[in-house]
Design an enzyme around this catalytic site. Structure first.
Site, mmCIF file in Angstrom:
data_model
loop_
_atom_site.group_PDB
_atom_site.id
_atom_site.type_symbol
_atom_site.label_atom_id
_atom_site.label_comp_id
_atom_site.label_asym_id
_atom_site.label_seq_id
_atom_site.Cartn_x
_atom_site.Cartn_y
_atom_site.Cartn_z
ATOM 1 N N SER A 37 0.719 -1.270 0.070
ATOM 2 C CA SER A 37 -0.022 -0.078 -0.022
ATOM 3 C C SER A 37 0.890 1.194 0.039
ATOM 4 O O SER A 37 1.888 1.232 0.643
ATOM 5 C CB SER A 37 -1.077 -0.013 1.181
ATOM 6 O OG SER A 37 -1.608 1.243 1.471
ATOM 7 N N TYR A 57 -1.986 -1.036 10.625
ATOM 8 C CA TYR A 57 -2.367 -1.426 9.347
ATOM 9 C C TYR A 57 -1.133 -1.036 8.625
ATOM 10 O O TYR A 57 -0.516 -2.052 8.037
ATOM 11 C CB TYR A 57 -3.547 -1.001 8.831
ATOM 12 C CG TYR A 57 -3.667 -1.137 7.388
ATOM 13 C CD1 TYR A 57 -3.313 -0.137 6.294
ATOM 14 C CD2 TYR A 57 -3.944 -2.478 6.847
ATOM 15 C CE1 TYR A 57 -3.495 -0.578 5.047
ATOM 16 C CE2 TYR A 57 -3.734 -2.629 5.585
ATOM 17 C CZ TYR A 57 -3.589 -1.868 4.452
ATOM 18 O OH TYR A 57 -3.519 -1.968 3.246
ATOM 19 N N LYS A 88 2.272 -3.548 6.444
ATOM 20 C CA LYS A 88 2.521 -3.356 4.956
ATOM 21 C C LYS A 88 4.276 -3.075 5.167
ATOM 22 O O LYS A 88 4.893 -3.809 4.295
ATOM 23 C CB LYS A 88 1.805 -2.687 4.297
ATOM 24 C CG LYS A 88 0.517 -2.842 4.173
ATOM 25 C CD LYS A 88 0.014 -4.228 3.338
ATOM 26 C CE LYS A 88 -1.358 -4.725 3.239
ATOM 27 N NZ LYS A 88 -1.471 -5.858 2.739
HETATM 28 C C1 WQD Z 1 -9.835 9.151 0.887
HETATM 29 C C2 WQD Z 1 -10.009 10.340 1.052
HETATM 30 C C3 WQD Z 1 -10.661 11.096 3.328
HETATM 31 C C4 WQD Z 1 -14.151 8.825 3.974
HETATM 32 C C5 WQD Z 1 -6.762 4.232 2.759
HETATM 33 C C6 WQD Z 1 -5.645 3.498 3.231
HETATM 34 C C7 WQD Z 1 -4.959 3.022 2.180
HETATM 35 C C8 WQD Z 1 -5.868 2.029 1.442
HETATM 36 C C9 WQD Z 1 -7.156 2.861 0.957
HETATM 37 C C10 WQD Z 1 -5.738 -0.227 1.999
HETATM 38 C C11 WQD Z 1 -9.529 11.101 2.405
HETATM 39 C C12 WQD Z 1 -11.738 11.252 2.741
HETATM 40 C C13 WQD Z 1 -13.008 9.171 3.454
HETATM 41 C C14 WQD Z 1 -15.056 9.575 4.497
HETATM 42 C C15 WQD Z 1 -14.047 11.480 3.635
HETATM 43 N N1 WQD Z 1 -6.316 1.076 1.982
HETATM 44 N N2 WQD Z 1 -12.898 10.579 3.381
HETATM 45 N N3 WQD Z 1 -14.996 10.770 4.255
HETATM 46 O O1 WQD Z 1 -7.190 7.254 3.548
HETATM 47 O O2 WQD Z 1 -6.451 7.455 1.370
HETATM 48 O O3 WQD Z 1 -6.534 5.299 1.982
HETATM 49 O O4 WQD Z 1 -7.694 3.516 2.016
HETATM 50 O O5 WQD Z 1 -4.793 -0.699 1.448
HETATM 51 O O6 WQD Z 1 -3.746 2.003 3.012
HETATM 52 O O7 WQD Z 1 -4.960 4.310 4.057
HETATM 53 O O8 WQD Z 1 -8.542 6.225 1.489
HETATM 54 O O9 WQD Z 1 -11.129 6.327 1.128
HETATM 55 O O10 WQD Z 1 -10.256 6.324 3.479
HETATM 56 O O11 WQD Z 1 -10.129 8.297 1.887
HETATM 57 O O12 WQD Z 1 -14.066 12.823 3.361
HETATM 58 O O13 WQD Z 1 -16.267 9.272 4.967
HETATM 59 O O14 WQD Z 1 -11.418 10.577 1.387
HETATM 60 O O15 WQD Z 1 -10.347 12.138 4.308
HETATM 61 O O16 WQD Z 1 -8.993 12.227 2.170
HETATM 62 P P1 WQD Z 1 -7.372 7.002 2.363
HETATM 63 P P2 WQD Z 1 -10.041 6.790 2.147
#
Ligand code: WQD
Length: 345
Positions: free
Chosen positions: A127, A152, A156
């Protein structure tokens, strides 16, 4: 005889999409899954899409003896693609021991069993979270990895370090680590897709569940970042593009083209989109006005993450092909089709 590939976590979101691409490339697939965060009916869905039913072994890879027995049974496999892991960032902060035990024991037991049986090829589901908050963008594979914010993410990073040591010690063993940016979307059939247990952590399933009326509204975690519209930027990649990259990595191992014991590749599109741009794309694609509210920042979020994609392009001969609207359209179709056939969890 077609090469046999063991896919751990093959009933999961990215694993199942990869199994489909492997079958399309005439590989024999054996899925290992403990079904802790997936469903066995995914096997039937894969069969309905490909016409081929992969072999399924229910196995908890934390059980060293059972793992050795099942890998012995499939000792003629060419290699393993290892997806099996818990992956909820927030949950890992609450339950670090579960995450270190599950993600690292599963990896170590699989590697041990492979070593015992002479299965010398390994592709690892990593990741972009291993980069922490990047000092430069776009992120290249040489960007200094940092202490990830979550247990998590740290599993990785630790896994990649284990693989590096393992590959150096056992020179016949070859490993490729694929660092995913933000996988979203679903297979065009609408038969398989992301199935988060409980309340989704990630943006895309939260958007589609809000639009489906399962969630009241989307909370947008902060619009005061140093980005075009103040919301964080991520490199969203279609899960099918991601799956295809795994086949390309496998062919690199088959053709023995590796240039070092452990090779790592970023899997992204190279384009970053903000949360608001994703919301706007969803509204355009679905015709639905999304109910959302701007709230405070989520701890651990970084302002921007997007990939340099040159290395994967040059060495794997792979490039993401699908754009944001196609990713979102497929995610929404999956949500609608899945909800139409099941009750909400
Ligand atoms: C994306 C953006 C949030 C939810 C994570 C893991 C990464 C991978 C992918 C596994 C961010 C914003 C999110 C919500 C929001 N997972 N958001 N409201 O955090 O980039 O990555 O998931 O491998 O390892 O770290 O992805 O989809 O959680 O967030 O505003 O209800 O959407 O702040 O900017 P992230 P995400």
């Amino acid at each position: 005889m077609n090469k046999k590939i063991i896919v751990t976590g093959g009933c999961g979101y990215i694993g199942s999409h990869t199994v489909i691409e492997l079958i399309k490339n005439n590989f024999q697939v054996v899925i290992f899954d403990d079904l802790s965060n997936s469903s066995q009916d995914t096997i039937g869905r894969i069969e309905s899409i490909t016409g081929v039913r992969p072999v399924f072994e229910q196995v908890d890879l934390k059980d060293v003896n059972h793992t050795s027995q099942v890998i012995l049974k499939h000792k003629n496999a060419f290699g393993v693609i290892h997806f099996a892991a818990h992956k909820a960032v927030g949950e890992s902060v609450q339950k670090p021991l579960d995450y270190y035990q599950n993600n690292l024991y599963s990896l170590l037991n699989t590697l041990k069993a492979q070593h015992e049986n002479g299965i010398q090829n390994f592709i690892f589901s990593s990741s972009a979270t291993v980069y922490g908050n990047p000092k430069s963008l776009p992120i290249t594979e040489n960007n200094q990895t940092q202490r990830p914010f979550s247990p998590y993410g740290n599993t990785k990073k630790m896994a990649e370090e284990i693989l590096e040591d393992f590959s150096k010690a056992y020179t016949d063993f070859s490993a490729i680590s694929l660092r995913y940016f933000n996988p979203i979307g679903a297979h065009e059939s609408g038969e398989i897709g992301e199935l988060p247990n409980g309340i989704p952590n990630n943006l895309m399933p939260y958007i589609t569940q809000t639009a489906a009326g399962i969630r009241e509204k989307l909370m947008v975690f902060g619009n005061d970042y140093d980005t075009t519209d103040g919301t964080p930027i991520r490199d969203y990649i279609h899960v099918v593009d991601l799956a295809k990259a795994h086949v390309k990595a496998l062919f690199r191992l088959i053709e023995n083209k590796q240039e070092q014991a452990l090779e790592t590749f970023n899997l992204g599109t190279g384009n970053g989109f903000s949360v608001m741009e994703v919301i706007e794309s969803f509204e355009r694609v679905s015709g639905i006005k999304l109910n959302y509210e701007i709230v405070g920042r989520r701890p651990g979020d970084v302002p921007q993450l997007f990939a340099a994609t040159d290395l994967a392009h040059h060495k794997l001969g792979w490039k993401a092909e699908l754009g944001l609207d196609e990713m979102i359209d497929s995610a929404w179709r999956w949500e609608q089709k899945y909800r139409a056939t099941t009750t909400a969890k």
